[in-house]
Design an enzyme around this catalytic site. Structure first.
Site, PDB file in Angstrom:
ATOM      1  N   LYS A 198       0.855  -1.194   0.000  1.00 45.08           N
ATOM      2  CA  LYS A 198       0.000   0.000   0.000  1.00 45.08           C
ATOM      3  C   LYS A 198       0.885   1.237   0.000  1.00 45.08           C
ATOM      4  O   LYS A 198       1.781   1.371   0.843  1.00 45.08           O
ATOM      5  CB  LYS A 198      -0.900  -0.004   1.232  1.00 45.08           C
ATOM      6  CG  LYS A 198      -1.641   1.315   1.463  1.00 45.08           C
ATOM      7  CD  LYS A 198      -2.537   1.211   2.673  1.00 45.08           C
ATOM      8  CE  LYS A 198      -3.058   2.576   3.109  1.00 45.08           C
ATOM      9  NZ  LYS A 198      -4.014   2.474   4.226  1.00 45.08           N
ATOM     10  N   LYS A 200       1.117   5.255   0.488  1.00 45.58           N
ATOM     11  CA  LYS A 200       0.490   6.479   0.984  1.00 45.58           C
ATOM     12  C   LYS A 200       0.705   7.571  -0.050  1.00 45.58           C
ATOM     13  O   LYS A 200       1.836   8.012  -0.296  1.00 45.58           O
ATOM     14  CB  LYS A 200       1.103   6.892   2.325  1.00 45.58           C
ATOM     15  CG  LYS A 200       0.570   8.208   2.884  1.00 45.58           C
ATOM     16  CD  LYS A 200      -0.913   8.116   3.218  1.00 45.58           C
ATOM     17  CE  LYS A 200      -1.166   7.324   4.476  1.00 45.58           C
ATOM     18  NZ  LYS A 200      -2.606   7.299   4.840  1.00 45.58           N
ATOM     19  N   ASP A 228      -3.480   5.190  -1.429  1.00 46.27           N
ATOM     20  CA  ASP A 228      -4.304   5.953  -0.477  1.00 46.27           C
ATOM     21  C   ASP A 228      -3.850   7.406  -0.437  1.00 46.27           C
ATOM     22  O   ASP A 228      -2.879   7.737   0.237  1.00 46.27           O
ATOM     23  CB  ASP A 228      -4.194   5.327   0.911  1.00 46.27           C
ATOM     24  CG  ASP A 228      -4.857   6.181   1.990  1.00 46.27           C
ATOM     25  OD1 ASP A 228      -5.727   7.006   1.650  1.00 46.27           O
ATOM     26  OD2 ASP A 228      -4.510   6.006   3.179  1.00 46.27           O
ATOM     27  N   ASN A 230      -5.623   9.887   0.871  1.00 48.17           N
ATOM     28  CA  ASN A 230      -6.308  10.586   1.963  1.00 48.17           C
ATOM     29  C   ASN A 230      -7.183  11.741   1.481  1.00 48.17           C
ATOM     30  O   ASN A 230      -7.126  12.863   2.007  1.00 48.17           O
ATOM     31  CB  ASN A 230      -5.327  11.102   3.005  1.00 48.17           C
ATOM     32  CG  ASN A 230      -4.812  10.011   3.926  1.00 48.17           C
ATOM     33  OD1 ASN A 230      -3.605   9.784   4.012  1.00 48.17           O
ATOM     34  ND2 ASN A 230      -5.708   9.316   4.611  1.00 48.17           N
ATOM     35  N   GLU A 253      -8.045   3.682  -1.986  1.00 45.52           N
ATOM     36  CA  GLU A 253      -8.525   4.066  -0.658  1.00 45.52           C
ATOM     37  C   GLU A 253      -8.735   5.578  -0.550  1.00 45.52           C
ATOM     38  O   GLU A 253      -7.809   6.358  -0.785  1.00 45.52           O
ATOM     39  CB  GLU A 253      -7.524   3.614   0.403  1.00 45.52           C
ATOM     40  CG  GLU A 253      -7.934   3.948   1.826  1.00 45.52           C
ATOM     41  CD  GLU A 253      -6.908   3.493   2.840  1.00 45.52           C
ATOM     42  OE1 GLU A 253      -6.899   4.037   3.961  1.00 45.52           O
ATOM     43  OE2 GLU A 253      -6.108   2.585   2.521  1.00 45.52           O
ATOM     44  N   ASN A 276     -11.272   4.576   5.420  1.00 45.81           N
ATOM     45  CA  ASN A 276     -11.215   4.672   6.868  1.00 45.81           C
ATOM     46  C   ASN A 276     -11.543   6.104   7.291  1.00 45.81           C
ATOM     47  O   ASN A 276     -11.286   6.505   8.409  1.00 45.81           O
ATOM     48  CB  ASN A 276      -9.827   4.306   7.404  1.00 45.81           C
ATOM     49  CG  ASN A 276      -8.786   5.368   7.137  1.00 45.81           C
ATOM     50  OD1 ASN A 276      -8.269   5.469   6.035  1.00 45.81           O
ATOM     51  ND2 ASN A 276      -8.477   6.189   8.128  1.00 45.81           N
ATOM     52  N   ASP A 300     -10.755   0.177  12.372  1.00 45.99           N
ATOM     53  CA  ASP A 300      -9.666   0.547  13.271  1.00 45.99           C
ATOM     54  C   ASP A 300     -10.265   0.485  14.670  1.00 45.99           C
ATOM     55  O   ASP A 300     -11.159   1.267  15.002  1.00 45.99           O
ATOM     56  CB  ASP A 300      -9.165   1.957  12.948  1.00 45.99           C
ATOM     57  CG  ASP A 300      -7.960   2.362  13.780  1.00 45.99           C
ATOM     58  OD1 ASP A 300      -7.930   2.035  14.979  1.00 45.99           O
ATOM     59  OD2 ASP A 300      -7.045   3.010  13.232  1.00 45.99           O
ATOM     60  N   HIS A 327      -7.395  -0.704   9.151  1.00 44.08           N
ATOM     61  CA  HIS A 327      -6.576   0.494   9.016  1.00 44.08           C
ATOM     62  C   HIS A 327      -5.516   0.491  10.116  1.00 44.08           C
ATOM     63  O   HIS A 327      -5.671  -0.140  11.153  1.00 44.08           O
ATOM     64  CB  HIS A 327      -7.497   1.717   9.151  1.00 44.08           C
ATOM     65  CG  HIS A 327      -6.799   3.005   9.426  1.00 44.08           C
ATOM     66  ND1 HIS A 327      -6.686   3.541  10.695  1.00 44.08           N
ATOM     67  CD2 HIS A 327      -6.197   3.882   8.599  1.00 44.08           C
ATOM     68  CE1 HIS A 327      -6.047   4.692  10.627  1.00 44.08           C
ATOM     69  NE2 HIS A 327      -5.734   4.919   9.378  1.00 44.08           N
ATOM     70  N   ASN A 329      -2.616   2.995  12.370  1.00 48.70           N
ATOM     71  CA  ASN A 329      -2.040   4.291  12.721  1.00 48.70           C
ATOM     72  C   ASN A 329      -0.617   4.033  13.205  1.00 48.70           C
ATOM     73  O   ASN A 329      -0.129   2.902  13.141  1.00 48.70           O
ATOM     74  CB  ASN A 329      -2.889   4.974  13.802  1.00 48.70           C
ATOM     75  CG  ASN A 329      -3.076   4.071  15.003  1.00 48.70           C
ATOM     76  OD1 ASN A 329      -2.152   3.822  15.769  1.00 48.70           O
ATOM     77  ND2 ASN A 329      -4.281   3.539  15.168  1.00 48.70           N
TER      78      ASN A 329
END
Length: 431
Positions: A198, A200, A228, A230, A253, A276, A300, A327, A329
Site C-alpha cells: 500500500k 500512501k 491511499d 487521503n 482508498e 477509513n 480501526d 486500518h 495508525n
C-alpha cells in the site's frame, strides 16, 4: 463462578515514540509521535494493557474516565460505554468538532471518546484473559485463522528529518520517486515477507504516483497493490487515476473526501473503493452502503471503540456484501497484538491488514511482535500475550515529560514547516 474481578487502580502513561519522516498529503510525521499506554490493575494484582492515541485531547478524556473505573468489573465491557457517556458534559469543553485534516476527516467529541474507550476495553480484555487463563481471541469467540496477514505500508520520505531537528536515525533511506518506492517495497518484502503493498499517496501530483504504482506492478507482478491519497483528489482526478490503474489495483482508498464524492467515483469505476475516513462510526454506515460509496471498510479498533465493536462492524459489512480489513495508525505492539486477536476472529477478512509497526523502531514490550511471511501468528497465551517492558516505558515517558509541548500533539503541517517554511495544510482537493 467468576472471581470478583474489580479494578483497583488505573495507570495512564503518555509516551513519545520515534517516527521516521513519512510524508502524507498534510505534511510529514514529526520525529516523535504521542501514544498513551493504559494499565488496569485488578484487586488481585492482574494488570491489563491497552494503547491509543496520546495527543492532549485524548489525555483530557482518558484521565477523568480512568477516575471512574475504580471498583468497575473488568468483565463489564458494556459498562465502559455507560461510564463514557458520563464524560459528555466535561467533554463539551473540548471543541465540538476537531478538524484533523485529510487523514481522519472531522473528529467529534463522540469519536474521541470511542478512541479512549477502545484502550480501556482492550486492557480489560487483557486482564480478564490473564485471570481466566484464556487468550483475548477466545473471549471474542475463537479464531477462524491461526495467523493474520498484513500489507507492507509504503511512504514517500526524505532520507532524514531536517538538519538540526532532534530525531532518532533510521536506515530506510529516501524514497521520493518510483525507484525509491520500489526499493522500499523490496526491503519490506525481504525483512518481513509482505506479499501486498500500500502506497500512501496525496504527496505528489497524481501522474507521479501513478508511475510509482506502475513501477510496483512491474517489480511485483500479481501482488495486490493499493493507493491511499487521503482524499487529496477531486472526483475527476480520482476517476482518471482509477482508469489508469484499474488493471493493477486491489482497491483505491479514500481518493476523494466525503460519502457523496466517493459514491460518484464508485459509480464511474470498477476499481473497489476502500475507506477509513467516511465510515468511522455506525451512524455513517447507512448512507455509505446504500449509496454504494465504498466496497471495503478499513476498521480501526481505536476509532470504533474496541474489539467487540470491530466484530459488529464486520458482521454488518458481511450482511451488505462489503469487504472489511483494518486500518493502521502509528502504533506500538500492544495495538498490533489487539488488532491481531480481533482479526483472527473475523470470518470474511479477505484483504491483508495495514500496519505501521515496521516503521516503529521503539516499543514498550519486552519482545517485539514479528512478521513471518507477511503475517503475525495469533498468540494462545493468556490475554494479549504481550508483556510490558517497564524500563522502556519509563524512558519513553521521560521523553514525553521532558518535551516542551511541541510534540505532545501530532501536527504534520508544523513538522513540514521545519523543512519548508510557510507550508500550510493544503485545501482539499489538492488535485
Amino acid at each position: 463462578m467468576l472471581r470478583d474481578l474489580r479494578i483497583a487502580r488505573v495507570t495512564l502513561t503518555p509516551v513519545l515514540v520515534a517516527d521516521p519522516p513519512l510524508l502524507n498529503t498534510q505534511g510529514v510525521h514529526q520525529p516523535y509521535t504521542p501514544r498513551l499506554i493504559v494499565e488496569v490493575i485488578t484487586e488481585e494484582g492482574i494488570a491489563g494493557l491497552g494503547e491509543t492515541y496520546g495527543d492532549t485531547k485524548y489525555l483530557d478524556l482518558a484521565r477523568p474516565f480512568a477516575a471512574l473505573l475504580e471498583g468497575h468489573r473488568v468483565d463489564d465491557l458494556n459498562g465502559l460505554f455507560t461510564l463514557a457517556d458520563r464524560l459528555a458534559v466535561d467533554a463539551a469543553r473540548v471543541d465540538g468538532a476537531v478538524d484533523v485534516g485529510g487523514l481522519r476527516g472531522v473528529q467529534t467529541v463522540g469519536k474521541l471518546r470511542l478512541s479512549v474507550v477502545s484502550a480501556f476495553e482492550v486492557a480489560c480484555l487483557d486482564a480478564l484473559g490473564k485471570s481466566l487463563g484464556l487468550p483475548v481471541h477466545a473471549l471474542l469467540g475463537g479464531t477462524v485463522r491461526d495467523a493474520v496477514e498484513y500489507s507492507a505500508y509504503l511512504f514517500y520520505k526524505p532520507a532524514a528529518h531536517p538538519e538540526g531537528v532532534p530525531a532518532e536515525p533510521d536506515d530506510w533511506g529516501a524514497a521520493l520517486d518510483p525507484a525509491g518506492i520500489v526499493a522500499q517495497a523490496r526491503t519490506l518484502e525481504e525483512r518481513y515477507g509482505f506479499g501486498s503493498f500500500k502506497l500512501k499517496g496525496g504527496v505528489f501530483p497524481p501522474d507521479e504516483e501513478i508511475a510509482a504504482v506502475r513501477a510496483l506492478a512491474e517489480a511485483f507482478p500479481g501482488h495486490p497493490l493499493r493507493l491511499d491519497p487521503n482524499g487529496a483528489w477531486s472526483v475527476p482526478t480520482s476517476l482518471k487515476v482509477a482508469r489508469e490503474l484499474e488493471d493493477v489495483l486491489e482497491y483505491l482508498e479514500d481518493p476523494t473526501l466525503g460519502t457523496a464524492a466517493m459514491a460518484e467515483v464508485a459509480a464511474g469505476t470498477p476499481v473497489p473503493l476502500a475507506t477509513n475516513m467516511c465510515v468511522t462510526t455506525f451512524a455513517e454506515i447507512e448512507e455509505a452502503f446504500t449509496r454504494n460509496a465504498v466496497q471495503v471498510v478499513l476498521s480501526d479498533h481505536h476509532y470504533w471503540g474496541g474489539l467487540r465493536h470491530t466484530q459488529q462492524l464486520a458482521a454488518i459489512c458481511r450482511a451488505f456484501g462489503v469487504g472489511v480489513s483494518m486500518h493502521s495508525n502509528t502504533h506500538l505492539g500492544i495495538s498490533l497484538a489487539a488488532m491481531t486477536h480481533v482479526a483472527a476472529t473475523v470470518p470474511d477478512l479477505h484483504h491483508a491488514c495495514d500496519s505501521h509497526y515496521p516503521w516503529q523502531s521503539e516499543d514498550v514490550l519486552t519482545e517485539r511482535l514479528t512478521f513471518t511471511g507477511g503475517a503475525v501468528r495469533v498468540s494462545d497465551a493468556p490475554g494479549l500475550g504481550v508483556e510490558l517492558d517497564r524500563a522502556r516505558l519509563a524512558a519513553l515517558h521521560r521523553r514525553w515529560a521532558d518535551d516542551d509541548g511541541r510534540l505532545r500533539d501530532r501536527d504534520d503541517a508544523a513538522a513540514m514547516r521545519v523543512a519548508e517554511p510557510g507550508w500550510e495544510s493544503p485545501r482539499m482537493p489538492r488535485w
